[in-house]
Motif scaffolding. Sequence first.
Motif, PDB file in Angstrom:
ATOM      1  N   TYR A   7       0.960  -1.485  -0.242  1.00 34.10           N
ATOM      2  CA  TYR A   7      -0.132   0.178   0.156  1.00 34.10           C
ATOM      3  C   TYR A   7       0.707   0.775   0.211  1.00 34.10           C
ATOM      4  O   TYR A   7       0.241   1.990   0.259  1.00 34.10           O
ATOM      5  CB  TYR A   7      -0.721  -0.228   0.758  1.00 34.10           C
ATOM      6  CG  TYR A   7      -0.085  -0.017   2.533  1.00 34.10           C
ATOM      7  CD1 TYR A   7       0.170  -1.292   3.262  1.00 34.10           C
ATOM      8  CD2 TYR A   7       0.349   0.694   3.378  1.00 34.10           C
ATOM      9  CE1 TYR A   7       0.839  -1.369   4.107  1.00 34.10           C
ATOM     10  CE2 TYR A   7       0.794   0.641   4.422  1.00 34.10           C
ATOM     11  CZ  TYR A   7       1.208  -0.921   4.861  1.00 34.10           C
ATOM     12  OH  TYR A   7       1.413  -0.810   6.202  1.00 34.10           O
ATOM     13  N   LYS A   8       2.160   1.131   0.205  1.00 35.57           N
ATOM     14  CA  LYS A   8       3.453   2.251   0.218  1.00 35.57           C
ATOM     15  C   LYS A   8       3.020   2.501  -1.268  1.00 35.57           C
ATOM     16  O   LYS A   8       3.726   3.967  -1.306  1.00 35.57           O
ATOM     17  CB  LYS A   8       4.609   1.853   0.845  1.00 35.57           C
ATOM     18  CG  LYS A   8       4.363   1.592   2.377  1.00 35.57           C
ATOM     19  CD  LYS A   8       4.192   2.749   3.010  1.00 35.57           C
ATOM     20  CE  LYS A   8       5.661   3.225   3.503  1.00 35.57           C
ATOM     21  NZ  LYS A   8       5.405   4.187   4.782  1.00 35.57           N
ATOM     22  N   ASN A   9       3.271   1.791  -1.990  1.00 32.80           N
ATOM     23  CA  ASN A   9       3.652   2.248  -3.457  1.00 32.80           C
ATOM     24  C   ASN A   9       2.142   2.166  -4.497  1.00 32.80           C
ATOM     25  O   ASN A   9       2.458   1.235  -5.605  1.00 32.80           O
ATOM     26  CB  ASN A   9       4.406   1.523  -4.037  1.00 32.80           C
ATOM     27  CG  ASN A   9       5.115   2.448  -5.206  1.00 32.80           C
ATOM     28  OD1 ASN A   9       5.424   4.228  -4.811  1.00 32.80           O
ATOM     29  ND2 ASN A   9       5.388   2.112  -6.198  1.00 32.80           N
ATOM     30  N   ALA A  10       1.016   2.631  -3.922  1.00 34.92           N
ATOM     31  CA  ALA A  10      -0.144   1.577  -4.824  1.00 34.92           C
ATOM     32  C   ALA A  10      -1.212   2.682  -4.979  1.00 34.92           C
ATOM     33  O   ALA A  10      -0.601   4.072  -4.606  1.00 34.92           O
ATOM     34  CB  ALA A  10      -1.091   0.886  -4.261  1.00 34.92           C
ATOM     35  N   GLN A 301       0.592   5.219   6.236  1.00 35.05           N
ATOM     36  CA  GLN A 301       1.051   5.869   5.110  1.00 35.05           C
ATOM     37  C   GLN A 301      -0.629   6.205   4.571  1.00 35.05           C
ATOM     38  O   GLN A 301      -1.906   5.967   4.800  1.00 35.05           O
ATOM     39  CB  GLN A 301       0.590   4.361   3.837  1.00 35.05           C
ATOM     40  CG  GLN A 301       0.505   5.515   2.526  1.00 35.05           C
ATOM     41  CD  GLN A 301       1.721   6.031   2.240  1.00 35.05           C
ATOM     42  OE1 GLN A 301       2.787   7.107   3.398  1.00 35.05           O
ATOM     43  NE2 GLN A 301       2.110   5.920   0.996  1.00 35.05           N
ATOM     44  N   CYS A 365      -0.342  13.531  -7.272  1.00 31.63           N
ATOM     45  CA  CYS A 365       0.567  11.704  -6.938  1.00 31.63           C
ATOM     46  C   CYS A 365       1.690  12.216  -6.492  1.00 31.63           C
ATOM     47  O   CYS A 365       3.050  10.927  -6.331  1.00 31.63           O
ATOM     48  CB  CYS A 365       0.715  11.993  -8.375  1.00 31.63           C
ATOM     49  SG  CYS A 365      -0.546  11.337  -9.006  1.00 31.63           S
ATOM     50  N   THR A 370      -0.193   7.608  -0.848  1.00 32.13           N
ATOM     51  CA  THR A 370      -0.851   6.750  -2.209  1.00 32.13           C
ATOM     52  C   THR A 370      -1.918   7.855  -2.339  1.00 32.13           C
ATOM     53  O   THR A 370      -3.179   7.572  -1.167  1.00 32.13           O
ATOM     54  CB  THR A 370      -0.802   5.125  -1.539  1.00 32.13           C
ATOM     55  OG1 THR A 370      -0.079   5.022  -0.932  1.00 32.13           O
ATOM     56  CG2 THR A 370      -1.868   4.286  -2.190  1.00 32.13           C
ATOM     57  N   LYS A 452       4.201   5.535 -10.426  1.00 33.21           N
ATOM     58  CA  LYS A 452       4.448   3.990 -10.075  1.00 33.21           C
ATOM     59  C   LYS A 452       5.999   3.933  -9.797  1.00 33.21           C
ATOM     60  O   LYS A 452       6.362   2.672  -8.907  1.00 33.21           O
ATOM     61  CB  LYS A 452       3.745   2.767 -10.625  1.00 33.21           C
ATOM     62  CG  LYS A 452       2.815   3.390 -10.534  1.00 33.21           C
ATOM     63  CD  LYS A 452       1.609   1.431 -10.372  1.00 33.21           C
ATOM     64  CE  LYS A 452       1.752   1.323 -12.450  1.00 33.21           C
ATOM     65  NZ  LYS A 452       0.983   0.541 -12.747  1.00 33.21           N
ATOM     66  N   GLY A 458       6.351   7.390  -1.486  1.00 35.34           N
ATOM     67  CA  GLY A 458       5.774   6.285  -0.596  1.00 35.34           C
ATOM     68  C   GLY A 458       6.480   5.544  -0.018  1.00 35.34           C
ATOM     69  O   GLY A 458       6.115   5.576   1.306  1.00 35.34           O
TER      70      GLY A 458
END
Length: 557
Positions: A7-10, A301, A365, A370, A452, A458
Motif C-alpha cells: 500500500y506504500k506505492n499503490a 501511509q 501524485c 498513496t 509507480k 511513498g
Amino acid sequence: MIDDLWYKNAIIYCLSVGTYMDANGDGIGDFKGLLRRLDYLHGLGITTIWLMPFQTSPGRDDGYDVADYYSVDARYGTLGDFVEFTHGCEQRGIRVIIDLVVNHTSDQHPWFKAARSDRNSPYRDWYVWSDKKPANANQGMVFPGVQKSTWTRDKEAGAWYFHRFYDFQPDLNTSNPRVQAEILKIMGFWIQLGVSGFRMDAVPFVIATKGAKVKKPAEQYDMLRTFREFLQWRQGDAIILAEANVLPKTDMEYFGRDADRMHMMFNFQVNQHLFYALASSDSRPLAQALKATKPRPASAQWGLFLRNHDELDLGRLTEAQRDRVFKCFGPDKDMQLYNRGIRRRLAPMLGGDRRRLELAYSLMCTLPGTPVIRYGDEIAMGDDLSLPERNCARTPMQWSTEPNGGFTISDTPALPVISEGPYGFEHVNVAKQRRDPNSMLNWTERIIRMRKEVPEIGWGDFTIIRTRDPAVLIIRYDWRNNSVLFVHNLDEKPRETAFSVQLPGDVGEHLINLLAENHSHADKRGQHRVVLEPYGYRWYRVGGLDYLLKRSEIETR
Ligand code: NOJ
Ligand code: CA
C-alpha cells in the motif's frame, strides 16, 4: 522487503459497482459489467480497487446503510460473481479493498428489527437506546441542514435510538463485545473471499463512546488495535484505510505509536489545504498541513485524494480560507452542501482547464502518500447538480458515444448519465479519449506509470524547499540514496523560481526531468533556475549516472 508493504506505492481507484458498467441491461451496474472493465483498469495502471458498499441495502445512503453484511445486493449480482471479480483482479495483480460500514446498520437490518420489536431480544443492546429524549438530541449531526437530529423515537421500540448519520442508520453499540466480535467476523468473511483490506467508514464514530448520558464522546483507541490484530492473524498483508477526518494532533492515536492501529488514513488536512492552494495560488497553508501531518510510523501511509464520493469538506479551513475556496470553486448555493463543503466534481470545479487538472493530479501524485483516484476523474467527468445532495457526483461512468454513454442498454439507468453540456457523454468518454494521444485519459495513464516508478514518494522522507514565491511549492524526497524533487506553480502566470538542492556529498547539480527533455543544471553558485508555465509542474530526479556513482562511493566509504 520493499514490496511487502504494497500500500506504500499503490494507486487506488474507487468506484461503485452500481454506476460503473451494466452487463445485463437492467440499468444498474453489476459485478459482471465490472469484470469486463478490469482490462481497462489494468491498462490505466491502477494497482488497487476500492469498492464502495455493495452489500444488501435499501440504498437510502448509496449502500452506506447495510441490511446484510454477508451478501451481495441482488441488483449487483451474487457472491459467486463477487468471487469471479476478485479472482479476475488477482489474475491481473490488482488488489481489492472494500468499504466496511460498521458504525451503523440500515434500520432494515434484521438485528435492528429484532432490537426494536423486543426489549428482551439479545439484539436490543446492539444499538444505543434511551427511554427519554436525550438532552443532546439536536447536536452532532453529520449532515446539517438535511439531518434534523441524532436521536429518533421509535414507536415500535417505545424508546429513542441514536444515529450519528441519517435516522435510517441506527448506530451500533460498538462497546458491546458481541458487536465487536461480529465486526471481526465480517472482516474475516470478506478476507476469505479475496479482499486485501478495508476502507473503514466513519472511524472516529465507530470508536466513540455512545449513549444518552455521554456529554463528550471519548475515543476508545484500543479497538483499532483489536481490528488490526485480528486482520493480520487472518491475512498478514491485509490493511485498513481509515476514514477519519481528525486534527493532526490525533493522527498518531489512529496510526498507533507502535504502528499497531490503522495502516492508512485519508489525509483530510492536506486535501482541504490543497484546494485552498489551488484557489488562492498560495502554497503556504498547504506546506503547513504537510508538516503538521508528517509524523507517522514508518509503515503507516496517507491516502491522498482530490475528490471523493462525498462533498469536498472544507470544515478544517478558517472561515476566510473557506470563503475563498467557495468563491473560486463553488460560488452558487446549489454547489455547496452541509454548510461546509462543495459537492461538485473536480473537472467542473477547475473550469475544465486542462492545465489546472494536470496541476491538481500532479500534486496528488507527488505529495506524501498513496493516491486515491475517483472513477471518472481520469477522463475529467462532470457533475449533475440537479441530483440531490452528493448524488450529483455519482453519475454513471461514461464509456462511449453510444446511448447512455455505453454504461447500459436500458433506457432507464439507475442514475441519469450526464448527457448535456460540455461534460455530456458525447464529448467526455473513454472510447474517444483512448484514441486521442493527448487526451486526459492518456495523460493520466502516463502520470500513473511515472508515479509507480518513483517509490521515493511513498517511502521516503520529504523536505519542503523554501522559495521566496508563495505560488511555488517545491518538495524533495530522499530514500535509499535516491532523491526526487517536484516543483509546482499554483499561479495562472508563468513563474521563474530559483532554488538549490543540498544533499550530503553533492550539491544536486543536475536535475533530470522525468516527464520531458528540459533538464536543469545548476549555475556556479549551485542555483537552479526554472521557468514554469502557468500552472506548470516539474518532476525531477536528482543527478545523472555520474552523480549516482559518486554517491554510492560516498556511501560505501
Ligand atoms: C462516510 C461515507 O463516505 C458517506 O458517504 C456516508 O454517508 C457516511 N459515512 C455514513 O456511512
Ligand atoms: Ca445490471
